[in-house]
Design a protein around this motif. Structure first.
Motif, PDB file in Angstrom:
ATOM      1  N   ILE A  92       0.863  -1.186   0.000  1.00  0.00           N
ATOM      2  CA  ILE A  92       0.000   0.000   0.000  1.00  0.00           C
ATOM      3  C   ILE A  92       0.894   1.229   0.000  1.00  0.00           C
ATOM      4  CG2 ILE A  92      -1.758   1.290   1.294  1.00  0.00           C
ATOM      5  CD1 ILE A  92      -2.718  -1.440   2.365  1.00  0.00           C
ATOM      6  N   ARG A  94       0.784   5.357   0.302  1.00  0.00           N
ATOM      7  CA  ARG A  94      -0.126   6.420   0.750  1.00  0.00           C
ATOM      8  C   ARG A  94       0.514   7.791   0.601  1.00  0.00           C
ATOM      9  NH1 ARG A  94      -4.190   4.047   3.952  1.00  0.00           N
ATOM     10  NH2 ARG A  94      -3.691   1.947   4.675  1.00  0.00           N
ATOM     11  N   ASP A 129      -5.860  -9.754   5.862  1.00  0.00           N
ATOM     12  CA  ASP A 129      -4.691  -9.040   5.312  1.00  0.00           C
ATOM     13  C   ASP A 129      -3.988  -8.166   6.351  1.00  0.00           C
ATOM     14  OD1 ASP A 129      -5.495 -10.157   2.872  1.00  0.00           O
ATOM     15  OD2 ASP A 129      -6.517  -8.337   2.213  1.00  0.00           O
ATOM     16  N   LYS A 177      -3.220   0.125  -3.666  1.00  0.00           N
ATOM     17  CA  LYS A 177      -2.646  -1.171  -3.299  1.00  0.00           C
ATOM     18  C   LYS A 177      -2.126  -1.866  -4.552  1.00  0.00           C
ATOM     19  CE  LYS A 177      -4.985  -4.826  -3.337  1.00  0.00           C
ATOM     20  NZ  LYS A 177      -5.142  -5.970  -4.264  1.00  0.00           N
ATOM     21  N   CYS A 203      -7.607   1.765  -5.502  1.00  0.00           N
ATOM     22  CA  CYS A 203      -6.982   3.086  -5.322  1.00  0.00           C
ATOM     23  C   CYS A 203      -7.983   3.981  -4.589  1.00  0.00           C
ATOM     24  CB  CYS A 203      -6.736   3.779  -6.662  1.00  0.00           C
ATOM     25  SG  CYS A 203      -5.671   2.922  -7.809  1.00  0.00           S
ATOM     26  N   ARG A 204      -7.497   4.963  -3.869  1.00  0.00           N
ATOM     27  CA  ARG A 204      -8.387   6.050  -3.432  1.00  0.00           C
ATOM     28  C   ARG A 204      -8.112   7.236  -4.344  1.00  0.00           C
ATOM     29  NH1 ARG A 204      -7.805   4.045   2.012  1.00  0.00           N
ATOM     30  NH2 ARG A 204      -9.862   3.299   2.642  1.00  0.00           N
ATOM     31  N   ARG A 220     -17.940   1.105  -0.153  1.00  0.00           N
ATOM     32  CA  ARG A 220     -17.648   0.709   1.239  1.00  0.00           C
ATOM     33  C   ARG A 220     -18.468   1.532   2.228  1.00  0.00           C
ATOM     34  NH1 ARG A 220     -12.128   1.454  -0.643  1.00  0.00           N
ATOM     35  NH2 ARG A 220     -11.174  -0.540  -1.142  1.00  0.00           N
TER      36      ARG A 220
HETATM   37  P1  TMP Z   1      -6.969   0.842   3.699  1.00  0.00           P
HETATM   38  O1  TMP Z   1      -6.831   2.270   4.083  1.00  0.00           O
HETATM   39  O2  TMP Z   1      -8.328   0.284   3.922  1.00  0.00           O
HETATM   40  O3  TMP Z   1      -5.892  -0.011   4.322  1.00  0.00           O
HETATM   41  O4  TMP Z   1      -6.738   0.765   2.125  1.00  0.00           O
HETATM   42  C1  TMP Z   1      -5.571   1.291   1.518  1.00  0.00           C
HETATM   43  C2  TMP Z   1      -5.679   1.161   0.015  1.00  0.00           C
HETATM   44  O5  TMP Z   1      -5.677  -0.201  -0.367  1.00  0.00           O
HETATM   45  C3  TMP Z   1      -6.959   1.749  -0.580  1.00  0.00           C
HETATM   46  O6  TMP Z   1      -6.609   2.425  -1.777  1.00  0.00           O
HETATM   47  C4  TMP Z   1      -7.826   0.578  -0.894  1.00  0.00           C
HETATM   48  C5  TMP Z   1      -6.842  -0.541  -1.120  1.00  0.00           C
HETATM   49  N1  TMP Z   1      -7.324  -1.822  -0.616  1.00  0.00           N
HETATM   50  C6  TMP Z   1      -7.406  -2.889  -1.480  1.00  0.00           C
HETATM   51  O7  TMP Z   1      -7.112  -2.776  -2.664  1.00  0.00           O
HETATM   52  N2  TMP Z   1      -7.837  -4.093  -0.987  1.00  0.00           N
HETATM   53  C7  TMP Z   1      -8.169  -4.277   0.309  1.00  0.00           C
HETATM   54  O8  TMP Z   1      -8.540  -5.387   0.697  1.00  0.00           O
HETATM   55  C8  TMP Z   1      -8.068  -3.151   1.199  1.00  0.00           C
HETATM   56  C9  TMP Z   1      -8.440  -3.295   2.644  1.00  0.00           C
HETATM   57  C10 TMP Z   1      -7.640  -1.959   0.684  1.00  0.00           C
END
Ligand code: TMP
Length: 254
Positions: A92, A94, A129, A177, A203-204, A220
């Motif tokens: 990930i 950020r 995870d 991610k 992605c966000r 979500r």
């Molecule tokens: P998080 O802040 O929930 O840990 O997520 C971080 C980034 O990872 C966000 O862009 C969404 C992505 N993500 C996934 O692709 N798969 C997952 O299972 C989770 C929890 C987050």
């Protein structure tokens, strides 16, 4: 293209054997899950959009020298990729505090981070995870220190490239991610390549002006207009016309 047997069904994709050895067909579903499968739903047309968005981003990344598993898109919902041995780590990256990190460290969502932060999670649905340190990764043999260095350097390059790309279309890349896999050449030499997908599912993406969410957080967090947000990302990337040939309902992947 002839599809071989079903190899694996994940939450958002199904993998089939490709017709050539060492290839896989990724079929993109409209299914969406969140919170480790607790929340389930459908985002109509998501598979078509993610297939196209991921193709576009992987191609651009390959053009700037990032090796990926991507070979070609086959149709609206399928793409041909190289078969890889997935490294069981989710990386990930950020740029802005959000999601689990904002919650874990008590940082208000939207706070710009002093620099990009890379986190590693152990890929296990059973365990949700969990966040892990490099120590766990090397001690348990999930990846070597050299692998971690390579993966981290590639992830930061992906971040630099995608951050610039999204800035240019009025979108802030908050976090994302990635997954990587190992491929072996004819001499048995191992190489690590970017795998899985890059899409608003992992992605966000926030509108640069309004900070409106344009990613899976709309699903979500029950914010509504999920399909529209994915479409808007594709539109700004300049790839909507094709994806828009709406094949609305996902046909059975048989
Ligand atoms: P998080 O802040 O929930 O840990 O997520 C971080 C980034 O990872 C966000 O862009 C969404 C992505 N993500 C996934 O692709 N798969 C997952 O299972 C989770 C929890 C987050």
């Amino acid at each position: 293209m002839a599809r071989g047997r079903k190899l694996y069904e994940g939450k958002a994709k199904i993998l089939f054997a490709g017709s050539e050895p060492g290839t896989i067909i990724q079929y993109f579903k409209d299914d969406a899950t969140a919170f480790n499968n607790e929340k389930k739903g459908t985002i109509t047309g998501k598979g078509v959009l993610n297939n196209r968005i991921s193709e576009h981003l992987m191609q651009l990344l390959m053009e700037v020298g990032i090796p990926t598993h991507f070979i070609k898109r086959i149709n609206m919902r399928e793409q041909l990729v190289r078969e890889v041995e997935i490294i069981p780590i989710e990386i990930i990256v950020r740029n802005v505090a959000a999601g689990s990190m904002a919650k874990r460290l008590g940082i208000p969502e939207g706070t710009l981070l002093p620099r990009s932060i890379v986190e590693y999670c152990y890929k296990s649905d059973e365990l949700g995870d969990p966040l892990v340190a490099e120590e766990h990764i090397t001690a348990f043999g999930w990846a070597s220190p050299q692998d971690i260095d390579d993966i981290t350097a590639m992830s930061l390059r992906v971040n630099d490239f995608l951050s610039g790309l999204f800035t240019g279309i009025g979108i802030k890349l908050v976090d994302f991610k990635l997954e990587f896999g190992r491929v072996y050449d004819e001499h048995g030499e191992m190489r690590i390549v970017l795998a899985d997908e890059i899409s608003p599912d992992n992605c966000r993406l926030w509108d640069s002006v309004t900070a409106e969410k344009m990613d899976k957080d709309r699903f979500r967090r029950d914010l509504g207009s999920v399909e529209e947000a994915y479409q808007e990302v594709a539109r700004r990337l300049g790839i909507l016309p094709e994806a828009e040939l709406k094949e609305v309902d996902a046909p059975a992947p048989e």
